[in-house]
Design a protein around this motif. Structure first.
Motif, mmCIF file in Angstrom:
data_model
loop_
_atom_site.group_PDB
_atom_site.id
_atom_site.type_symbol
_atom_site.label_atom_id
_atom_site.label_comp_id
_atom_site.label_asym_id
_atom_site.label_seq_id
_atom_site.Cartn_x
_atom_site.Cartn_y
_atom_site.Cartn_z
ATOM 1 N N THR A 245 0.830 -1.211 0.000
ATOM 2 C CA THR A 245 0.000 0.000 0.000
ATOM 3 C C THR A 245 0.859 1.253 0.000
ATOM 4 N N ILE A 246 1.899 1.265 0.812
ATOM 5 C CA ILE A 246 2.802 2.423 0.857
ATOM 6 C C ILE A 246 3.412 2.687 -0.514
ATOM 7 N N ALA A 247 3.875 1.627 -1.175
ATOM 8 C CA ALA A 247 4.501 1.791 -2.491
ATOM 9 C C ALA A 247 3.514 2.357 -3.502
ATOM 10 N N ARG A 248 2.274 1.863 -3.495
ATOM 11 C CA ARG A 248 1.281 2.346 -4.457
ATOM 12 C C ARG A 248 0.876 3.791 -4.170
ATOM 13 N N LEU A 249 0.689 4.133 -2.906
ATOM 14 C CA LEU A 249 0.320 5.507 -2.560
ATOM 15 C C LEU A 249 1.411 6.493 -2.968
#
Length: 362
Positions: A245-249
């Motif tokens: 999630t962090i990478a996509r955000l």
């Protein structure tokens, strides 16, 4: 001449490149004043230790501090208490993240109640009240030389601001309220000639992407940092899912992403009179509820955040230990087993504090 031209071009490019912000490591120390006023003792190596200084000593650089509008159940987390906490943080050499709850009590991923003084206002009046209050607080802090480096416009704002527990979000209204806060922070920073980075904060990674997509569509864009909470008890995502999630955000919005709330218990053994919030339902089988398991969990979650491109990790309430006046909504303190201090050894600092030195990426 060509060399000079090339050099000038490189200098111009460097000047226009975005600033590289630091990694943020630290803790929310909003309870520290109250606990210590009521007799709590924090120890390191058997000696009394200031929790703000402990963050710095263990490699951290950030203290997060909450503010409630007009708290009625406590004399803490008001503006006077916040000023005291920021002075302590800055004296310890820490940056400060000021967390506006925009409520007289807890605002979180389950509820967003307005301050009593704003409850009967229409949207336009609430937006003005939110703007003016934010500006007043920040201007007051600036006048005292206490400008925070970062500001949260709301705490775990999964629900619409001032909507209580209603799940559906009216994004026209919600955007008007959030943007009023964003404008106030920008205005105060400009007036004080002090940069302030703005964070928007959502509880649990599985809720973040839909929220930020809806916010962008509604015109909520003038912020710098995405903040996430991640607790095993309340999240459906494994630790790897947090990283994904962090990478996509980060890729989708071009913002720094910080794990701004997390915690893990070092024991689940019952304490008479306390109903610990993080119990067996908070345990990952890979990390037993021991001091070593707590430390390993925090080290690994930090490495996951960094590997995904996240910009830091902030522990929640490591200072909420028992004292003569410790109270929560349900009675005695219910967080003592998830603090940084060992209840079975005179509140000695636990190994978990060393997660703030973690800079390696697997």
């Amino acid at each position: 001449m060509k060399r000079i031209t090339a050099t000038l071009a490189l200098l111009s490019l460097a000047a226009s490149a975005p600033a590289q912000h630091p990694l943020y490591f630290g803790a929310d120390l909003s309870f520290a004043n109250e606990m210590q006023d009521c007799g709590a003792q924090f120890r390191l190596g058997g000696k009394s230790v200031d929790p703000f200084a402990l963050i710095k000593r263990k490699g951290g650089n950030l203290a997060r501090i909450r503010i409630w509008n007009n708290p009625t159940r406590t004399h803490y987390s008001n503006l006077a208490d916040v000023e005291r906490s920021i002075r302590r943080a800055k004296a310890a050499g820490l940056q400060v993240l000021l967390d506006f709850h925009y409520s007289d009590d807890w605002a979180d991923g389950d509820k967003q109640y307005p301050p009593a003084a704003w409850a009967g206002l229409d949207t336009a009046a609430q937006a003005k009240a939110l703007h003016d209050y934010t500006r007043y607080v920040l201007d007051t802090l600036a006048a005292a030389g206490l400008t925070p480096e970062l500001v949260q416009v709301g705490n775990e704002i999964n629900h619409e601001l001032f909507s209580g527990t209603r799940v559906e979000i009216d994004w026209t209204r919600n955007a008007a309220l959030i943007n009023a806060g964003l404008r106030a922070v920008r205005e105060s920073a400009a007036a004080a000639h002090k940069p302030i980075r703005i964070m928007l904060h959502i509880a649990q990674p599985e809720n973040a992407e839909p929220w930020f997509a809806a916010a962008a569509k509604a015109g909520v864009t003038d912020y710098d940092v995405i903040g996430l909470s991640y607790y095993k008890k309340w999240s459906k995502e494994p630790m790897s899912g947090l990283g994904d999630t962090i990478a996509r955000l980060s890729k989708a919005y071009g913002k720094d992403v910080v794990l701004v709330e997390t915690a893990y218990p070092y024991t689940v053994k019952a304490t008479p009179g306390a109903n610990n919030l993080l119990g067996e339902d908070s345990i990952d089988p890979a990390y037993p509820a021991t001091p070593q398991g707590q430390a390993a969990y925090m080290k690994d979650v930090t490495r996951v955040v960094l590997k995904a491109g996240g910009r830091g990790v902030v522990y929640w309430a490591p200072d909420w230990i028992p004292s003569s006046c410790t109270k929560s909504a349900g009675g005695p303190v219910n967080w003592e087993n998830a603090t940084w201090f060992d209840r079975d050894h005179a509140w000695e600092a636990l190994p978990v504090v060393d997660f703030m030195r973690e800079r390696s990426v697997p």
